[in-house]
Design an enzyme around this catalytic site. Structure first.
Site, PDB file in Angstrom:
ATOM      1  N   CYS A 251      -6.450  83.012  31.746  1.00  0.00           N
ATOM      2  CA  CYS A 251      -5.078  82.975  32.278  1.00  0.00           C
ATOM      3  C   CYS A 251      -4.196  83.620  31.206  1.00  0.00           C
ATOM      4  CB  CYS A 251      -4.639  81.549  32.537  1.00  0.00           C
ATOM      5  SG  CYS A 251      -5.660  80.684  33.738  1.00  0.00           S
ATOM      6  N   ALA A 252      -4.353  84.910  31.031  1.00  0.00           N
ATOM      7  CA  ALA A 252      -3.807  85.562  29.835  1.00  0.00           C
ATOM      8  C   ALA A 252      -2.304  85.811  29.912  1.00  0.00           C
ATOM      9  CB  ALA A 252      -4.535  86.875  29.589  1.00  0.00           C
ATOM     10  N   GLY A 255       0.085  87.665  27.399  1.00  0.00           N
ATOM     11  CA  GLY A 255      -0.794  87.899  26.253  1.00  0.00           C
ATOM     12  C   GLY A 255      -0.505  87.139  24.973  1.00  0.00           C
ATOM     13  N   GLY A 256       0.302  86.092  25.024  1.00  0.00           N
ATOM     14  CA  GLY A 256       0.575  85.337  23.789  1.00  0.00           C
ATOM     15  C   GLY A 256      -0.707  84.957  23.058  1.00  0.00           C
ATOM     16  N   LYS A 257      -1.637  84.326  23.783  1.00  0.00           N
ATOM     17  CA  LYS A 257      -2.884  83.865  23.138  1.00  0.00           C
ATOM     18  C   LYS A 257      -3.816  85.051  22.888  1.00  0.00           C
ATOM     19  CE  LYS A 257      -1.609  79.557  24.233  1.00  0.00           C
ATOM     20  NZ  LYS A 257      -0.466  79.951  25.064  1.00  0.00           N
ATOM     21  N   ASP A 275      -5.731  87.799  34.575  1.00  0.00           N
ATOM     22  CA  ASP A 275      -4.612  87.067  35.178  1.00  0.00           C
ATOM     23  C   ASP A 275      -4.508  87.513  36.643  1.00  0.00           C
ATOM     24  OD1 ASP A 275      -2.149  85.351  33.747  1.00  0.00           O
ATOM     25  OD2 ASP A 275      -1.630  86.154  35.714  1.00  0.00           O
ATOM     26  N   ASP A 321      -5.928  78.833  29.662  1.00  0.00           N
ATOM     27  CA  ASP A 321      -4.569  78.400  29.298  1.00  0.00           C
ATOM     28  C   ASP A 321      -3.832  78.250  30.632  1.00  0.00           C
ATOM     29  OD1 ASP A 321      -2.306  77.863  27.791  1.00  0.00           O
ATOM     30  OD2 ASP A 321      -1.802  79.977  27.511  1.00  0.00           O
ATOM     31  N   CYS A 374       0.729  73.697  28.250  1.00  0.00           N
ATOM     32  CA  CYS A 374       1.957  73.401  27.495  1.00  0.00           C
ATOM     33  C   CYS A 374       2.704  72.277  28.198  1.00  0.00           C
ATOM     34  CB  CYS A 374       2.817  74.647  27.314  1.00  0.00           C
ATOM     35  SG  CYS A 374       3.282  75.451  28.848  1.00  0.00           S
TER      36      CYS A 374
HETATM   37  C1  SAM Z   1       0.458  79.190  30.872  1.00  0.00           C
HETATM   38  S1  SAM Z   1       0.503  80.759  31.592  1.00  0.00           S
HETATM   39  C2  SAM Z   1      -0.389  81.736  30.443  1.00  0.00           C
HETATM   40  C3  SAM Z   1       0.297  82.041  29.164  1.00  0.00           C
HETATM   41  C4  SAM Z   1      -0.496  83.012  28.284  1.00  0.00           C
HETATM   42  N1  SAM Z   1      -1.841  82.596  28.086  1.00  0.00           N
HETATM   43  C5  SAM Z   1       0.163  83.201  26.942  1.00  0.00           C
HETATM   44  O1  SAM Z   1      -0.319  82.661  25.938  1.00  0.00           O
HETATM   45  O2  SAM Z   1       1.168  83.907  26.890  1.00  0.00           O
HETATM   46  C6  SAM Z   1      -0.611  80.644  32.908  1.00  0.00           C
HETATM   47  C7  SAM Z   1      -1.009  81.951  33.555  1.00  0.00           C
HETATM   48  O3  SAM Z   1      -2.012  81.677  34.521  1.00  0.00           O
HETATM   49  C8  SAM Z   1      -1.912  82.655  35.518  1.00  0.00           C
HETATM   50  N2  SAM Z   1      -2.710  82.149  36.662  1.00  0.00           N
HETATM   51  C9  SAM Z   1      -2.332  81.310  37.642  1.00  0.00           C
HETATM   52  N3  SAM Z   1      -3.356  81.098  38.488  1.00  0.00           N
HETATM   53  C10 SAM Z   1      -4.415  81.803  38.004  1.00  0.00           C
HETATM   54  C11 SAM Z   1      -5.766  81.988  38.440  1.00  0.00           C
HETATM   55  N4  SAM Z   1      -6.218  81.392  39.529  1.00  0.00           N
HETATM   56  N5  SAM Z   1      -6.554  82.797  37.711  1.00  0.00           N
HETATM   57  C12 SAM Z   1      -6.102  83.415  36.591  1.00  0.00           C
HETATM   58  N6  SAM Z   1      -4.820  83.284  36.137  1.00  0.00           N
HETATM   59  C13 SAM Z   1      -3.997  82.489  36.850  1.00  0.00           C
HETATM   60  C14 SAM Z   1      -0.428  82.801  35.722  1.00  0.00           C
HETATM   61  O4  SAM Z   1      -0.116  84.050  36.309  1.00  0.00           O
HETATM   62  C15 SAM Z   1       0.091  82.675  34.289  1.00  0.00           C
HETATM   63  O5  SAM Z   1       0.270  83.932  33.706  1.00  0.00           O
END
Ligand code: SAM
Length: 439
Positions: A251-252, A255-257, A275, A321, A374
């Site tokens: 769930c990038a 791209g923070g992580k 994502d 994430d 978070c």
């Molecule tokens: C908490 S955010 C991620 C923050 C990111 N990892 C960072 O560090 O900046 C969760 C992410 O999960 C994505 N997401 C939601 N459902 C998903 C799925 N089924 N598969 C993959 N990504 C998904 C969202 O679009 C969102 O960008």
């Protein structure tokens, strides 16, 4: 609420009031997600203002959006307008000052239909110690959220969390180790007039003591650093990518992580960043280029899970994430408390369980699955992990003290999982992480 130290010039006040009006109108007509967009757009538009005014503009709007419930209560009016809310916000700060509000502000407030003496009385009624049933009004949160958090964390911790989430977050950056060590970044920042100190928790963190537009700094433009909270940085440390390994960031987002993992991996091995949102992945690619990362591949995936042909071999690490209620980062999203609804955590937990189950098969035997959020609710954190472990006996918990060492792990939770509560003004956001190994 934090303070309005000065009475700014009238054009600036007018811009603030007009923006608040538009934010509230948008929230009523199209919801808080759209209103948050209005707020961000206004802030971007304010970039041309001198820095002190730009900061005042942003602080005023963030604090007023967070503080809507408190300000409405203080006004004593059934449906206060944006300018009355703005005046209440100024009064709220000045009434905490021993000298009280300046005469000009009193006159402006009275002319706008506010009774300053009554505002002061109402304010005194929500001064600490605040009974739990007044916390929602005093600190400006919906009652359901206060109840939910205090059922889980108790009234005192809840009050500390809610108060801290009304404050501005510290300005924390992460060094990009591809450019150089943290000390070298600190020296570069000093050359640009920015005073910084190492963060208390994350190995790559610097906390900036100089309030500045980070995006304008040469150190930022040249890829030496990213804005990133210490809690978020710690999640990359917990992934602990093995040298030359294959890491999936499921769930990038933007791209923070991924970027933090890339910094730890030094362009060796491979990161596959996934994502469902292609726009976020575009931003991730842009940021990876600035950081000088050459081992990141971003790919859009369907919400149901990874395509079957995604990997030829199992991954050493899979980070999930997950999308969550974001209750650990409320201070960064002033509108979030109004946007969330009581059913969100339940619905999100179902999504989190599904995503975790969909990405677990990508983990190679002996590899690790890292679940992170978070938020600070058991339902979206420990309960999701426990449900997963019940249905996947081939995975076992890895205590985080085995990765970070006992002393550091003890500062992040019980040594088993990371449970950061956003209790302190200068502290990290709220995060959760658990590390699971495939046997
Ligand atoms: C908490 S955010 C991620 C923050 C990111 N990892 C960072 O560090 O900046 C969760 C992410 O999960 C994505 N997401 C939601 N459902 C998903 C799925 N089924 N598969 C993959 N990504 C998904 C969202 O679009 C969102 O960008």
């Amino acid at each position: 609420m934090e303070g309005a130290a000065l009475l700014p010039r009238s054009q600036l006040q007018h811009a603030i009031v007009c923006t608040l009006d538009e934010v509230q109108r948008t929230a009523r007509q199209r919801g808080w997600l759209a209103a948050a967009e209005v707020l961000s757009r206004a802030q971007r538009g304010a970039r041309t203002l001198p820095s002190a005014e730009r900061r005042f503009f942003a602080d005023a709007l963030h604090q007023m959006v967070r503080g809507l419930r408190r300000l409405r209560y203080l006004s004593g009016l059934a449906d206060p307008g944006a300018s009355q809310l703005y005046l209440c916000w100024l009064l709220d700060t000045w009434l905490g000052d021993p000298q009280g509000p300046p005469a000009a502000l009193r006159a402006q407030a009275e002319a706008a239909g506010l009774r300053v003496a009554e505002v002061a009385q109402r304010r005194a009624a929500v001064e600490p110690p605040i009974p739990i049933d007044r916390l929602g009004t005093a600190l400006s949160y919906p009652d359901w959220l206060v109840r939910l958090l205090s059922a889980e964390h108790g009234p005192e911790v809840t009050e500390a969390i809610l108060a801290a989430q009304n404050r501005r977050a510290p300005l924390t950056v992460r060094v990009n180790l591809l450019r150089g060590p943290r000390e070298a970044l600190q020296a570069r920042l000093a050359e640009e007039g920015v005073v910084s100190r190492p963060g208390a928790l994350a190995a790559g963190a610097l906390v900036l003591d100089t309030r500045i537009n980070v995006y304008g700094l040469a150190a930022f433009r040249q890829g030496w650093m990213e804005l990133q909270d210490e809690g978020s940085q710690l999640i990359a440390e917990l992934v602990a990518p093995p040298p030359g390994g294959l890491v999936v960031d499921a769930c990038a987002g933007a791209g923070g992580k991924t970027l933090a993992l890339g910094s730890l991996m030094g362009n060796r091995g491979r990161i596959l960043s996934l994502d469902i949102d292609p726009r976020k992945l575009q931003e991730l690619r842009r940021r990876a280029r600035r950081a000088g990362l050459t081992n990141v591949q971003a790919r859009c995936v369907p919400p149901a899970g990874p395509p079957v042909d995604l990997l030829r071999r199992g991954a050493d690490r899979v980070l999930v994430d997950a999308p969550c209620s974001g209750l650990g980062v409320l201070r960064r999203n002033p509108e979030a408390r109004w946007r969330l609804s009581p059913s969100d955590p339940v619905e999100l937990a179902a999504r989190q369980r599904a995503i975790l189950a969909a990405y677990a098969p990508l983990v190679a035997p002996g590899g690790r699955l890292i679940y992170a959020t978070c938020t600070i609710l058991r339902e979206e954190n420990d309960a999701v992990v426990e449900d997963f472990l019940r249905h996947h006996p081939e995975f076992r918990m890895v205590p985080i003290k085995e990765i970070l060492g006992g002393e550091r792990a003890a500062r992040l939770g019980d040594g088993e999982r990371m449970r950061l509560l956003p209790l302190e003004e200068d502290g990290p956001d709220g995060f959760f992480a658990a590390v699971l190994r495939r046997t």
